[in-house]
Design a protein around this motif. Structure first.
Motif, PDB file in Angstrom:
ATOM      1  N   SER A   1       0.912  -1.183   0.087  1.00  0.00           N
ATOM      2  CA  SER A   1       0.040   0.012  -0.097  1.00  0.00           C
ATOM      3  C   SER A   1       0.962   1.006   0.129  1.00  0.00           C
ATOM      4  O   SER A   1       2.067   1.217   0.127  1.00  0.00           O
ATOM      5  N   LEU A   2       0.206   2.324  -0.316  1.00  0.00           N
ATOM      6  CA  LEU A   2       0.991   3.607  -0.343  1.00  0.00           C
ATOM      7  C   LEU A   2       1.666   3.883   0.951  1.00  0.00           C
ATOM      8  O   LEU A   2       2.706   4.397   1.078  1.00  0.00           O
ATOM      9  N   TRP A   3       0.901   3.642   2.178  1.00  0.00           N
ATOM     10  CA  TRP A   3       1.233   4.148   3.553  1.00  0.00           C
ATOM     11  C   TRP A   3       2.678   3.075   3.691  1.00  0.00           C
ATOM     12  O   TRP A   3       3.549   3.482   4.136  1.00  0.00           O
ATOM     13  N   GLN A   4       2.561   1.792   3.377  1.00  0.00           N
ATOM     14  CA  GLN A   4       3.581   0.717   3.514  1.00  0.00           C
ATOM     15  C   GLN A   4       4.856   1.317   2.760  1.00  0.00           C
ATOM     16  O   GLN A   4       6.129   1.203   3.123  1.00  0.00           O
ATOM     17  N   ARG A   5       4.423   1.801   1.672  1.00  0.00           N
ATOM     18  CA  ARG A   5       5.681   2.238   0.746  1.00  0.00           C
ATOM     19  C   ARG A   5       6.443   3.345   1.540  1.00  0.00           C
ATOM     20  O   ARG A   5       7.539   3.560   1.581  1.00  0.00           O
ATOM     21  N   LEU A   6       5.700   4.277   1.971  1.00  0.00           N
ATOM     22  CA  LEU A   6       6.051   5.410   2.701  1.00  0.00           C
ATOM     23  C   LEU A   6       6.943   5.176   3.663  1.00  0.00           C
ATOM     24  O   LEU A   6       8.005   5.641   4.022  1.00  0.00           O
ATOM     25  N   ARG A   7       6.333   4.266   4.593  1.00  0.00           N
ATOM     26  CA  ARG A   7       6.787   3.954   5.747  1.00  0.00           C
ATOM     27  C   ARG A   7       8.414   3.049   5.823  1.00  0.00           C
ATOM     28  O   ARG A   7       9.039   3.473   6.627  1.00  0.00           O
ATOM     29  N   HIS A   8       8.151   1.967   4.750  1.00  0.00           N
ATOM     30  CA  HIS A   8       9.451   1.244   4.688  1.00  0.00           C
ATOM     31  C   HIS A   8      10.396   1.571   3.779  1.00  0.00           C
ATOM     32  O   HIS A   8      11.453   1.012   3.717  1.00  0.00           O
ATOM     33  N   VAL A   9      10.049   2.386   2.651  1.00  0.00           N
ATOM     34  CA  VAL A   9      10.971   2.663   1.763  1.00  0.00           C
ATOM     35  C   VAL A   9      11.244   4.202   1.659  1.00  0.00           C
ATOM     36  O   VAL A   9      12.600   4.296   1.926  1.00  0.00           O
ATOM     37  N   THR A  10      10.354   4.948   1.732  1.00  0.00           N
ATOM     38  CA  THR A  10      10.795   6.236   1.476  1.00  0.00           C
ATOM     39  C   THR A  10      11.594   6.923   2.737  1.00  0.00           C
ATOM     40  O   THR A  10      12.267   7.502   2.738  1.00  0.00           O
ATOM     41  N   LEU A  11      10.666   6.664   3.953  1.00  0.00           N
ATOM     42  CA  LEU A  11      11.130   7.331   5.196  1.00  0.00           C
ATOM     43  C   LEU A  11      12.542   6.861   5.664  1.00  0.00           C
ATOM     44  O   LEU A  11      13.458   7.960   5.836  1.00  0.00           O
ATOM     45  N   PRO A  12      12.804   5.618   5.517  1.00  0.00           N
ATOM     46  CA  PRO A  12      14.265   5.239   5.837  1.00  0.00           C
ATOM     47  C   PRO A  12      15.134   5.631   4.882  1.00  0.00           C
ATOM     48  O   PRO A  12      16.367   6.075   5.266  1.00  0.00           O
ATOM     49  N   ALA A  13      14.962   6.169   3.665  1.00  0.00           N
ATOM     50  CA  ALA A  13      15.974   6.525   2.704  1.00  0.00           C
ATOM     51  C   ALA A  13      16.170   8.010   2.712  1.00  0.00           C
ATOM     52  O   ALA A  13      17.262   8.475   2.634  1.00  0.00           O
ATOM     53  N   ILE A  14      15.087   8.709   3.160  1.00  0.00           N
ATOM     54  CA  ILE A  14      15.325  10.198   3.459  1.00  0.00           C
ATOM     55  C   ILE A  14      15.858  10.450   4.937  1.00  0.00           C
ATOM     56  O   ILE A  14      15.727  11.574   5.462  1.00  0.00           O
ATOM     57  N   ARG A  15      16.095   9.425   5.748  1.00  0.00           N
ATOM     58  CA  ARG A  15      16.577   9.678   7.160  1.00  0.00           C
ATOM     59  C   ARG A  15      17.754  10.832   7.425  1.00  0.00           C
ATOM     60  O   ARG A  15      17.463  11.939   8.173  1.00  0.00           O
ATOM     61  N   PRO A  16      18.692  10.879   6.364  1.00  0.00           N
ATOM     62  CA  PRO A  16      19.726  11.851   6.794  1.00  0.00           C
ATOM     63  C   PRO A  16      19.115  13.420   6.425  1.00  0.00           C
ATOM     64  O   PRO A  16      19.433  14.285   7.265  1.00  0.00           O
ATOM     65  N   ALA A  17      18.357  13.298   5.434  1.00  0.00           N
ATOM     66  CA  ALA A  17      17.486  14.630   5.055  1.00  0.00           C
ATOM     67  C   ALA A  17      16.886  15.137   6.296  1.00  0.00           C
ATOM     68  O   ALA A  17      16.681  16.004   6.753  1.00  0.00           O
ATOM     69  N   LEU A  18      16.128  14.390   6.779  1.00  0.00           N
ATOM     70  CA  LEU A  18      15.188  14.476   7.970  1.00  0.00           C
ATOM     71  C   LEU A  18      15.785  14.876   9.381  1.00  0.00           C
ATOM     72  O   LEU A  18      15.636  15.970   9.957  1.00  0.00           O
ATOM     73  N   GLY A  19      17.287  14.260   9.247  1.00  0.00           N
ATOM     74  CA  GLY A  19      17.771  14.641  10.513  1.00  0.00           C
ATOM     75  C   GLY A  19      18.443  16.148  10.332  1.00  0.00           C
ATOM     76  O   GLY A  19      18.401  16.824  11.278  1.00  0.00           O
ATOM     77  N   ILE A  20      18.793  16.453   9.087  1.00  0.00           N
ATOM     78  CA  ILE A  20      19.083  17.958   8.999  1.00  0.00           C
ATOM     79  C   ILE A  20      18.004  18.678   9.015  1.00  0.00           C
ATOM     80  O   ILE A  20      18.186  19.852   9.996  1.00  0.00           O
ATOM     81  N   VAL A  21      16.956  18.549   8.598  1.00  0.00           N
ATOM     82  CA  VAL A  21      15.579  19.313   8.984  1.00  0.00           C
ATOM     83  C   VAL A  21      15.268  19.417  10.550  1.00  0.00           C
ATOM     84  O   VAL A  21      15.089  20.609  10.927  1.00  0.00           O
ATOM     85  N   LEU A  22      15.563  18.415  10.854  1.00  0.00           N
ATOM     86  CA  LEU A  22      15.082  18.277  12.715  1.00  0.00           C
ATOM     87  C   LEU A  22      16.192  19.293  13.267  1.00  0.00           C
ATOM     88  O   LEU A  22      15.866  19.826  14.269  1.00  0.00           O
ATOM     89  N   THR A  23      17.656  18.994  13.032  1.00  0.00           N
ATOM     90  CA  THR A  23      18.556  19.878  13.792  1.00  0.00           C
ATOM     91  C   THR A  23      18.362  21.235  13.480  1.00  0.00           C
ATOM     92  O   THR A  23      18.408  21.949  14.358  1.00  0.00           O
ATOM     93  N   LEU A  24      17.865  21.807  12.386  1.00  0.00           N
ATOM     94  CA  LEU A  24      17.875  23.071  11.948  1.00  0.00           C
ATOM     95  C   LEU A  24      16.413  23.649  12.540  1.00  0.00           C
ATOM     96  O   LEU A  24      16.641  24.587  13.312  1.00  0.00           O
TER      97      LEU A  24
END
Lengths: 443, 303
Positions: free
Chosen positions: B208-231
Motif C-alpha cells: 500500500s501507499l502507506w507501507q511504501r512511505l513507511r518502509h521505503v521512503t522514510l528510511p531512505a530520506i533519514r539523513p535529510a530529515l536529520g538535517i531538517v530536525l537539527t535546523l
C-alpha cells in the motif's frame, strides 16, 4: 604529526591575531567625523528624510546667521544609535528628540543641565513649557522646541449626512460613533464603516499613549507626585471607572464602534481614518498633512477632544532640544538653541517647502500663533488644546517602563471582555510601584 | 578526533609552511566576517549579561542578578509556554507540510519546476513583508481574504489575530507557510537519492501507499530529515520576527515569546543587561537542544 598540529595551531593563532589587528585598525578610522572643529556642532534629530529636509533649511539659516557650521545627522532608530555613541563616551553636541525621553536620558547621564537664563530669548517660552523640562533634581535638562496636543479628527461630511453635531462629551462621542458604525454614513449600502480609530496594541506602549487622554478626562492618573517622589495611582476609583468605561463602551462595546483589529493595531496599521472607513480619530496634529491628502481637506474637521466626567485634558507631547553631556561647546550650543526657539527659527521649521513635513507643530515661542503662521484656522484648535487643556506624561522619571507596563495591562483588560478590571488594575498598580522603586522614586 | 592527518611519512614542516598557512588564508575572509558580526557581539552579549548596562556612566557588575530577575519574571515564565508551543508547532508543521510538498512536487517535469519555484517564494520574501501580507489575509472582517473564504462556507468572520485564543495558532500557520518550502527543498534532495528499484520492487510486492512511505521512503530520506530536525531545533525557539511583525506579542501578551520579551526589555525598557541575560539563557537551551537532537541522530545512524 604533533609538529604538524603545532604549526597549524601557530598559523591559526597568527591568523586570528592578524584579524583582530585588522578589525581594530578598521574601527579606529571612523571616529574623526567633524568633532574636532570647535566651530562645528554635531546635531542629531529623530527624523526621516522628509522632515530632515525641513531641518536642513533651519540649520542653513542658522549657519548663515552665525557662521557656526552644523554637521547634521537625521537618525531614524535614534535610541539604538545614541546608545552605541554613548558607549564611546562621545555624544552629539545637540539632540532634538521626544519630550518623554528626558527622564530616561537624564538618568543615564547623557544630558547637560541647562540654565534657562543662558538661552537668549528664553522669556518668549511660557512657564508651562519650561516646567516640562525640569528633571528629577529640579534642574532643567531640555529646551522646549515643539509641542502638540491631541485633538479629535472627525468626518464632517458624515456628520452632515446624519444630521449630527460634533461631539462635546463622551456620551455624544459614543452616540456619533454608533451612528457612524450603523447608519451607513458613506451611503454605499454596506455596513463597512466604523466609529472610531484606536491603536490598542501594547507594542511600544501605544494603548497607554492613546488612552492617557481618556484616563485624564475620567479623572485618573497613572502616577502621582508625592512629596519629592511619586506613587502609582491606577488603583483609584476614577481609574477603575474610566478603564471600565473604555472597556465596556469602546473595546467590548457595540460592534464597529472601534475599527476591526483595534486591539492589535499600532499607529502605522490603524489607517482606517485615512482609508475613509472610520469617522473619528483622537490623535496628534502631525496627521493633518496626511489627512489633507486622504480622506481630503474638505472631508474632515479638527475639534477639541470630547470631555469626560473630569474635563477634557488631552495628552501633550513634542520635542525638546537637548545638549549632550561633556561635549565642551556650550557657547555654540546655546547659540543654536537660542536660534531654534526664536521666532525666526521656529517659523522656518513650521512652514512646509516642497511638501516636506514641518518639524515644529505648536511653537514654544509664545510670540507666534500656529494658525497665523500656517494660515490655517485648524491649528488654533490644536494650540488652544495645548495651552488650556493638555497634560504631559510626568517628565522627570524614566517614563518608558511605566508606559509599557500600563499598556500591557490596559491591552489585557480590553482583550478579555469578561475580565475583572478592579483586580487587574490593582496588579498594575503593584507593577508600577516596582518600576518606581527601581528608580528610587517610590515614596 | 578527525582522521585526516595521516599523511605518510609526516615530515617536518616549517612553521610558515605553505600547507599550514594556505587554508587559513582562504578561511580568513569568512572568519573575519564571522568574528566581527557573530563571535565578538556574542561574547559581548554574554559579558554584558553580568552587568547593569549604562553605556555612558559605565557598566556596573551585578553578578547573576540579571539572570534571577529574568527567570523569576512572570512574563518571561508565561513566554516559555508560548515559545515552546510555537517553536514545536511550527517546526513539526513545517516538516510535515514540507514532506508532503516534497512528495507532491518531486520530479523532472517543467511544470513541476515552476510550481516548486512558486512554492519556494515565501522563503526568499522578507519576513516583514510576509507579516504585512498575512495581516491583510487575516483581516477580521469579510474584507479579509480568509474571512471571505469562510463567508462562502457560511462561517462568520473570525478575528484571528485579535482573539487571544487563536492569535498564537494564526501565527503558527504563517510560520509553517514560511518554513515548509525550505524543508521541502532539503527533503527533495533526499528523495532524489532514493533507489528507484526499491519502489519498483515494492510495486511488484503490491504494498500500500502507506507501507511504501513507511518502509521505503522514510528510511531512505533519514539523513535529510536529520538535517531538517537539527535546523528546527536551532531555529524553533528563537522565533521573533514572525511574532513581532504579526502581533507584536499581543493581544494581552497571548503571543509573547521569549525573544519578543527580551526585545521589549532591551529596547523599550532600556535594560540591556537583562535582555542579554535572557538571550544567553536562550542560547544555552538551544545549544542543549541541538546537541541532544544530534546525539539521537548519530545514535540512529549508527544502528
Amino acid at each position: 604529526m604533533g609538529d604538524r598540529r603545532r604549526s597549524r595551531r601557530l598559523a591559526a593563532a597568527l591568523t586570528a591575531a592578524g584579524l583582530t589587528f585588522g578589525t581594530a585598525a578598521c574601527g579606529s578610522g571612523s571616529d574623526s567625523a567633524g568633532s574636532g572643529d570647535p566651530n562645528t556642532l554635531e546635531v542629531w534629530t529623530r527624523s526621516n528624510p522628509d522632515s530632515a529636509a525641513t531641518y536642513d533649511r533651519v540649520f542653513a539659516a542658522f549657519t548663515k546667521k552665525t557662521g557656526i557650521k552644523i554637521d547634521y545627522q537625521p537618525v531614524i532608530n535614534f535610541d539604538q544609535q545614541l546608545q552605541s555613541r554613548a558607549s564611546t563616551k562621545d555624544l552629539p553636541d545637540v539632540m532634538i528628540n521626544d519630550t518623554a525621553l528626558m527622564g530616561s536620558y537624564q538618568s543615564q547621564g547623557l544630558l547637560k543641565p541647562i540654565d534657562p537664563d543662558s538661552i537668549a530669548g528664553h522669556a518668549q517660552i511660557t512657564a508651562k513649557s519650561w516646567a516640562s523640562t525640569v528633571g528629577i533634581d529640579g534642574r532643567h535638562y531640555g529646551i522646549p522646541y515643539s509641542r502638540q496636543a491631541q485633538t479629535l479628527m472627525i468626518r464632517k461630511d458624515w456628520l452632515h449626512k446624519l444630521g449630527l453635531p460634533a461631539p462635546r462629551t463622551w456620551a455624544d462621542m459614543l452616540k456619533v460613533a454608533t451612528a457612524f458604525a450603523t447608519e451607513d454614513p458613506d451611503g454605499n449600502g454596506k455596513a463597512d464603516t466604523y466609529g472610531m480609530v484606536a491603536p490598542g496594541s501594547a507594542q511600544n506602549g501605544y494603548v497607554a499613549w492613546w488612552g492617557s487622554s481618556f484616563l485624564w478626562q475620567g479623572g485618573a492618573q497613572i502616577i502621582e507626585k508625592d512629596g519629592d517622589g511619586y506613587r502609582p495611582a491606577m488603583d483609584s476609583a476614577a481609574a477603575l471607572r474610566t478603564v471600565t468605561w473604555m472597556k465596556d463602551n469602546l473595546f467590548c462595546g457595540r460592534k464597529n464602534v472601534l475599527q476591526p483589529g483595534a486591539i492589535t493595531a499600532v499607529t502605522s496599521t490603524a489607517t482606517n481614518f485615512q482609508d475613509g472607513n472610520a469617522g473619528m480619530y483622537l490623535t496628534g496634529p502631525y496627521n493633518i498633512t496626511t489627512f489633507d491628502a486622504t480622506p481630503g481637506k474638505d472631508k474632515y474637521e479638527v475639534v477639541p477632544a470630547p470631555a469626560g466626567p473630569a474635563g477634557s485634558d488631552v495628552l501633550a507631547d513634542g520635542e525638546n532640544v537637548y545638549f549632550g553631556a561633556r561635549t565642551g561647546k556650550t557657547e555654540q550650543e546655546q547659540a543654536l538653541a537660542a536660534f531654534l526657539v526664536s521666532a525666526e527659527g521656529q517659523k522656518i521649521a513650521m512652514t512646509s517647502v516642497d511638501g516636506h513635513q514641518p518639524v515644529v507643530r505648536i511653537p514654544t515661542n509664545a510670540t507666534l500663533d500656529a494658525a497665523k503662521v500656517r494660515d490655517d484656522a485648524r491649528w488654533s484648535v490644536v494650540q488652544k488644546a495645548y495651552e488650556d487643556t493638555s497634560r504631559q506624561f510626568p517628565n522627570a522619571p524614566d517614563f518608558a517602563p511605566i508606559k509599557q507596563d500600563t499598556a500591557d495591562s490596559l491591552n489585557a483588560i480590553f482583550t478579555y471582555c469578561g475580565s475583572d478590571v478592579s483586580s487587574s488594575l490593582k496588579e498594575l498598580n503593584d507593577t508600577l510601584a516596582g518600576d518606581l522603586k527601581d528608580q528610587d522614586l517610590l515614596k | 578526533m578527525t582522521a585526516t592527518v595521516t599523511a605518510p611519512g609526516a615530515r617536518r614542516i616549517r612553521v610558515f609552511g605553505k600547507k599550514a598557512v594556505l587554508p587559513w588564508v582562504f578561511l580568513a575572509p569568512g572568519l573575519l566576517l564571522a568574528l566581527v558580526f557573530k563571535f565578538v557581539p556574542m561574547a559581548k552579549g554574554i559579558w554584558l549579561s553580568f552587568f547593569d548596562v549604562r553605556p555612558f556612566l559605565g557598566d556596573k557588575w551585578v553578578g547573576l542578578d540579571n539572570y534571577t530577575r529574568v527567570l523569576t519574571d512572570h512574563r518571561f515564565q508565561d513566554a516559555i509556554g508560548h515559545t515552546l508551543l510555537l517553536g514545536i508547532g511550527m517546526s513539526l508543521g513545517g516538516i510535515v507540510v514540507g514532506f508532503a510538498l516534497a512528495l507532491l512536487l518531486e520530479g523532472q517535469a517543467r511544470s513541476l519546476k515552476i510550481v516548486r519555484t512558486a512554492v519556494f517564494l515565501p522563503v526568499v520574501t522578507a519576513t516583514a513583508v510576509v507579516g504585512e501580507m498575512w495581516r491583510l489575509l487575516y483581516y477580521p472582517t469579510s474584507d479579509g481574504l480568509i474571512n471571505q473564504g469562510l463567508g462562502f462556507l457560511g462561517l462568520g468572520p473570525t478575528p484571528f489575530l485579535d482573539n487571544p485564543d487563536t492569535a498564537l495558532w494564526a501565527t503558527m500557520v504563517m510560520s509553517v507557510w514560511m518554513l515548509a518550502p525550505y524543508n521541502m527543498v532539503i527533503i527533495l534532495a533526499g528523495l532524489a537519492g532514493v533507489d528507484r528499484t526499491l519502489y519498483e520492487a515494492a510495486a511488484m510486492d503490491g504494498v500500500s501507499l502507506w507501507q511504501r512511505l513507511r518502509h521505503v521512503t522514510l528510511p531512505a530520506i533519514r539523513p535529510a530529515l536529520g538535517i531538517v530536525l537539527t535546523l528546527a531545533a536551532i531555529r524553533g525557539l528563537r522565533v521573533f520576527t514572525e511574532v513581532y511583525v504579526l502581533t507584536g506579542g499581543g493581544p494581552a501578551g497571548s503571543t509573547e515569546v521569549w525573544m519578543t520579551r527580551a526585545y521589549t526589555l532591551g529596547f523599550t525598557r532600556n535594560d540591556i543587561g537583562g535582555a542579554s541575560a535572557a538571550s544567553v539563557v536562550l542560547l544555552c537551551v538551544t545549544l542543549l537542544l541541538t546537541v541532544t537532537v544530534n546525539h539521537f541522530r548519530k545514535r540512529g545512524d549508527a544502528r
